[in-house]
Design a protein around this motif. Structure first.
Motif, mmCIF file in Angstrom:
data_model
loop_
_atom_site.group_PDB
_atom_site.id
_atom_site.type_symbol
_atom_site.label_atom_id
_atom_site.label_comp_id
_atom_site.label_asym_id
_atom_site.label_seq_id
_atom_site.Cartn_x
_atom_site.Cartn_y
_atom_site.Cartn_z
ATOM 1 N N PHE A 1 0.861 -1.176 0.000
ATOM 2 C CA PHE A 1 0.000 0.000 0.000
ATOM 3 C C PHE A 1 0.898 1.227 0.000
ATOM 4 N N THR A 2 0.585 2.186 -0.858
ATOM 5 C CA THR A 2 1.339 3.434 -0.903
ATOM 6 C C THR A 2 0.417 4.585 -0.530
ATOM 7 N N VAL A 3 0.819 5.334 0.476
ATOM 8 C CA VAL A 3 0.074 6.515 0.911
ATOM 9 C C VAL A 3 0.661 7.704 0.159
ATOM 10 N N VAL A 4 -0.196 8.456 -0.536
ATOM 11 C CA VAL A 4 0.273 9.590 -1.335
ATOM 12 C C VAL A 4 -0.400 10.877 -0.881
ATOM 13 N N SER A 5 0.265 11.982 -1.188
ATOM 14 C CA SER A 5 -0.348 13.288 -0.927
ATOM 15 C C SER A 5 -0.799 13.878 -2.253
ATOM 16 N N ASP A 6 -1.999 14.397 -2.278
ATOM 17 C CA ASP A 6 -2.499 15.100 -3.457
ATOM 18 C C ASP A 6 -1.997 16.530 -3.426
ATOM 19 N N PRO A 7 -1.764 17.117 -4.595
ATOM 20 C CA PRO A 7 -1.367 18.529 -4.617
ATOM 21 C C PRO A 7 -2.523 19.417 -4.139
ATOM 22 N N PRO A 8 -2.205 20.578 -3.603
ATOM 23 C CA PRO A 8 -3.262 21.506 -3.175
ATOM 24 C C PRO A 8 -4.169 21.890 -4.342
ATOM 25 N N GLU A 9 -5.395 22.299 -4.024
ATOM 26 C CA GLU A 9 -6.381 22.687 -5.046
ATOM 27 C C GLU A 9 -5.826 23.717 -6.025
ATOM 28 N N ASP A 10 -5.074 24.675 -5.519
ATOM 29 C CA ASP A 10 -4.573 25.754 -6.382
ATOM 30 C C ASP A 10 -3.294 25.383 -7.130
ATOM 31 N N GLU A 11 -2.785 24.150 -6.940
ATOM 32 C CA GLU A 11 -1.565 23.714 -7.628
ATOM 33 C C GLU A 11 -1.756 22.327 -8.236
ATOM 34 N N GLN A 12 -2.854 22.132 -8.950
ATOM 35 C CA GLN A 12 -3.194 20.826 -9.502
ATOM 36 C C GLN A 12 -2.227 20.345 -10.588
ATOM 37 N N ASP A 13 -1.348 21.212 -11.062
ATOM 38 C CA ASP A 13 -0.387 20.802 -12.070
ATOM 39 C C ASP A 13 0.784 20.024 -11.460
ATOM 40 N N LEU A 14 0.897 19.999 -10.133
ATOM 41 C CA LEU A 14 1.950 19.248 -9.453
ATOM 42 C C LEU A 14 1.595 17.766 -9.391
ATOM 43 N N GLU A 15 2.602 16.922 -9.216
ATOM 44 C CA GLU A 15 2.426 15.476 -9.126
ATOM 45 C C GLU A 15 2.052 15.072 -7.695
ATOM 46 N N CYS A 16 1.402 13.922 -7.560
ATOM 47 C CA CYS A 16 1.204 13.326 -6.244
ATOM 48 C C CYS A 16 2.572 12.881 -5.725
ATOM 49 N N GLU A 17 2.726 12.878 -4.419
ATOM 50 C CA GLU A 17 4.002 12.510 -3.823
ATOM 51 C C GLU A 17 3.802 11.320 -2.882
ATOM 52 N N ASP A 18 4.687 10.308 -3.013
ATOM 53 C CA ASP A 18 4.633 9.162 -2.106
ATOM 54 C C ASP A 18 5.057 9.607 -0.716
ATOM 55 N N ILE A 19 4.223 9.327 0.270
ATOM 56 C CA ILE A 19 4.502 9.709 1.651
ATOM 57 C C ILE A 19 4.900 8.502 2.483
ATOM 58 N N GLY A 20 4.145 7.413 2.354
ATOM 59 C CA GLY A 20 4.409 6.239 3.174
ATOM 60 C C GLY A 20 4.102 4.949 2.460
#
Length: 86
Positions: free
Chosen positions: A8-27
């Motif tokens: 299982f990979t826990v990811v962070s979504d980019p903020p609403e105002d920066e949707q052009d950024l990639e999701c980042e693996d957190i855990g």
């Protein structure tokens, strides 16, 4: 068993105002299928450890998961029992 765990990979979504950024693996967390098979039970709403995916791999939290795979594991075992016990 070459693929003995579910990851299982826990990811962070980019903020609403920066949707052009990639999701980042957190855990990252794992469920060991061989352990499930040996214990003879599915995992139902169990907390598993989540480890930091970016740094030293230390524990950063828990993830509640349900994995219902025992019937499938038993079926595969029955199908390949002779090969596995050779």
């Amino acid at each position: 068993m070459p693929n003995r765990s579910i990851r299982f990979t826990v990811v962070s979504d980019p903020p609403e105002d920066e949707q052009d950024l990639e999701c980042e693996d957190i855990g990252i967390a794992h469920v060991d299928l061989a352990d499930m098979f040996q214990e003879g039970r599915d995992i139902i709403e169990q907390n598993i450890d989540v480890f930091d995916a970016r740094a030293d791999g230390g524990g950063i939290g828990k993830l509640k998961v349900t994995v219902e795979a025992l019937r499938a594991l038993r079926s595969v075992y029955e199908q390949y029992r002779d090969d596995l016990e050779a």
